[in-house]
Enzyme design. Structure first.
Site, PDB file in Angstrom:
ATOM      1  N   LYS A  38       0.836  -8.481  -0.619  1.00 52.45           N
ATOM      2  CA  LYS A  38       0.408  -8.523   0.933  1.00 52.45           C
ATOM      3  C   LYS A  38       0.435  -7.256   1.443  1.00 52.45           C
ATOM      4  CE  LYS A  38       1.776 -11.152   5.209  1.00 52.45           C
ATOM      5  NZ  LYS A  38       0.496 -12.181   4.903  1.00 52.45           N
ATOM      6  N   CYS A  53       4.544  -4.178  -3.848  1.00 53.12           N
ATOM      7  CA  CYS A  53       5.594  -3.320  -4.779  1.00 53.12           C
ATOM      8  C   CYS A  53       6.535  -3.052  -3.122  1.00 53.12           C
ATOM      9  CB  CYS A  53       5.565  -1.791  -4.848  1.00 53.12           C
ATOM     10  SG  CYS A  53       4.579  -1.714  -7.139  1.00 53.12           S
TER      11      CYS A  53
END
Ligand code: M6R
Length: 608
Positions: A603, A2
């Protein structure tokens, strides 16, 4: 996982534009859902949906949203499926507050029950919505956002950061409690973000934020308060010199390919980033340690795996590489003063690593770290950290940061080896020189010589739902890393293994044409002959990365031999990762997968 970007401005009335630009630069953090909330003429406008930022922005006209302040959020789903209703930002009950978070509220379910029983209208199954209702719960009684946020944070448990705004003022409020948050102070506007790339187009005047702090953003300034006692924190911003172009593709079709190509330059910049006295103190802490643990997740763990061989061979020190999420249950009970735990993380925010740090700090062991993102939580928590100096790595698969981690470990091991007399001065200094001066060119040559073959292999490999990548000794970690890249961006089950283990079971899978990728360091070539023969005589198609070697050539067709330039044995795990990255990249492109944003992945993983 997020990303949030929020801004308040007295210069803009078309705030949607900059919110979309900021959100686009955080795409790598989540691409399940996207939402933007703005305040315009005393009303909160909210648009959100499932999908990637460019799709949702075009469909909902996010860039055209008017207003002087707003919040954008990109979601990597944990609580609640990726759907419109679970997309963030969220409204409170009466739609005069909107907010969005990054992180995890671990007591989400009991709070949901409690707030619902108190009459709150909770629309989604997403824990970000709980942050908004936690603030509303107190705002409705007190009528003051700062106090309401402080009290709301008292309800919430977990690691998170959020941005929140009320329709009736010009402020945006933000909180950092364990997830990343950076702030920027521009001309007539201020902003916060989960990461720097979205702030830099607004300003280079950056304010670091620490856990336990709340920011009150007005268009002209940012006030920092301690959430615990509401005291004001004085902190000056600094001017960031980060290269903003790094967050653009620069002519490459994907960030992954660009970052593979950047490995030579990041290998050079590593040695400018790592400074005295930190490196010497780091090494001394390792020399003095009773036990050494290397801890990382994913690619960073693979770097620690290679590092443990370097430390054995070059430094004469034994170091135990451990997967971050496993560490506490495997070694947590015995951790004690005298142990040194080296945490390796590109982002410096990976939750499994941060948990290890807290656990080990409580037991008085020393925390050293190797980290790419400066200002990340890991940099604050470490006794000493060494930066990788790679700049932004945007593509979800780690490439240049993995390589720089391995280079740095080789460098440290060689320096310790010289200091401790494990390596002769000659041998040690030659290796240090190779790492610093020859390696960047060797990486460039490797890309040049292996790209065509790696690309040509894609149609063949695409026919197999699974295959193996095998390494031995120093290259075991490389095999793990190559296999991870293939799984991550090609959605193929690639298993990375120690080559001598292959005969203990997996060999049964081999039949005519079955692909097996080997990565072989120069000094191990002779030893690998057995492992190659075992699979060759059963019809496997051997794909191999190694330097030119007549012995190995007997087992591999010319087109399957990804020959890397000659180098020292100890440089080979660094160089040989490159053809495997290229193999994964070209296979992903052949399969029409966008390697920068593989499905289901983020990521930065700030959940346990
Ligand atoms: O930021 P970190 O280095 O702590 O991240 C660890 C892993 O999530 C990361 O290396 C992941 O495995 C990569 N996406 C793999 O390419």
């Amino acid at each position: 996982m997020c990303g949030i970007f929020a801004i308040t401005s007295n210069r803009r009335q078309d705030i949607g534009q900059i919110l979309v630009e900021g959100a686009e630069k955080l795409t790598y953090r989540g691409y399940d859902t996207v939402g933007v909330a703005t305040v315009h003429k005393g009303r909160i406008l909210l648009r959100k949906d499932k999908g990637r930022i460019e799709e949702v922005a075009a469909k909902l006209g996010l860039a055209e949203m008017p207003g002087h302040k707003g919040i954008a959020q990109l979601r990597w789903a944990t609580f609640g499926a990726p759907s419109k209703v679970n997309a963030q930002p969220h409204f409170d009950c009466d739609k005069d507050i909107a907010g969005a978070h990054n992180g995890n509220i671990v007591n989400y379910l009991p709070l949901r029950e409690l707030y619902t029983s108190e009459g709150h209208i909770i629309r989604s199954m997403n824990d970000g919505e709980i942050c908004v209702h936690a603030v509303e719960r107190y705002y409705d009684k007190i009528g003051d956002m700062v106090e309401a946020i402080r009290k709301g944070c008292g309800d919430l448990r977990g690691d998170y950061a959020f941005a929140i705004m009320h329709k009736d003022d010009d402020k945006v409020y933000a909180v950092k409690m364990g997830s990343s948050l950076f702030a920027g102070i521009g001309e007539g506007e201020t902003c916060v973000s989960s990461d720097l790339p979205s702030i830099l187009p607004v300003t280079r005047n950056i304010l670091n934020v620490h856990d336990g702090e709340m920011l009150i953003l007005s268009p002209e300034s940012i006030e920092i308060r301690q959430i615990s006692d509401n005291s004001v924190v004085e902190r000056s911003p600094y001017i960031s010199d980060a290269d903003i172009r790094v967050a653009q593709k620069g002519g490459y079709p994907h960030f992954m390919l660009k970052e593979i190509h950047e490995q030579a330059s990041s290998a050079r910049s590593l040695f400018n980033a790592v400074r005295e006295p930190y490196i010497t103190n780091f090494e001394q802490a390792l020399i003095d340690a009773e036990r050494i643990f290397f801890v990382g997740c994913g690619s960073s763990y693979h770097a620690t795996s290679v590092a443990s061989y370097y430390f054995n061979d070059l430094a004469g020190l034994s170091a135990i590489p451990v997967v971050g999420g496993q560490f506490i249950s495997q070694f947590g009970q015995t951790i004690r003063k005298g142990d040194v735990v080296v945490c390796v993380s590109q982002s410096g925010e990976t939750k499994d690593i941060i948990d290890v740090v807290h656990h080990c700090k409580e037991r008085n062991s020393r925390i050293l770290s190797i980290v790419n993102v400066l200002g990340s939580t890991l940099t604050y928590l470490s006794d000493i950290y060494l930066p990788l100096g790679c700049g932004f790595e945007i593509s979800v698969p780690a490439t240049k940061t993995y390589t720089s981690q391995v280079i740095l470990f080789a460098y440290i091991a060689a320096r310790i080896g010289i200091k401790q007399g494990v390596l002769s001065k000659d041998m040690g200094e030659t290796l240090l020189d190779e790492l610093q001066t020859q390696l960047p060119d060797l990486l460039e040559q490797t890309i040049a010589t292996t790209t065509v073959k790696a690309r040509s292999l894609a149609p063949y490999l695409d026919q197999f739902p699974h295959f193996y990548v095998l390494g031995y000794g120093l290259t075991h970690g490389v095999a793990l890393e190559g296999a991870l890249k293939i799984k991550e961006v090609c959605y193929i089950v690639a298993d990375g293994m120690y080559s001598s283990e292959f005969k203990h079971g997996p060999l049964s899978i081999v039949k005519e044409g079955y692909p097996i990728v080997f990565t072989v360091a120069p000094n191990d070539a002779e030893h690998l002959v057995n492992h190659l023969s075992e699979v060759e005589c059963r019809g496997a198609r051997i794909i191999l990365t190694a330097e030119d070697n007549s012995l190995l050539k007997r087992y591999v067709a010319e087109e399957d031999y990804l020959a890397v330039p000659s180098s020292s044995h100890y440089l080979s795990p660094i160089i040989q990762a490159v053809p495997l990255q290229l193999l994964a990249y070209h296979l992903a492109v052949f399969k029409k997968i966008d390697p920068d944003y593989p499905r289901n992945i983020s990521k930065t993983l700030t959940v346990r």
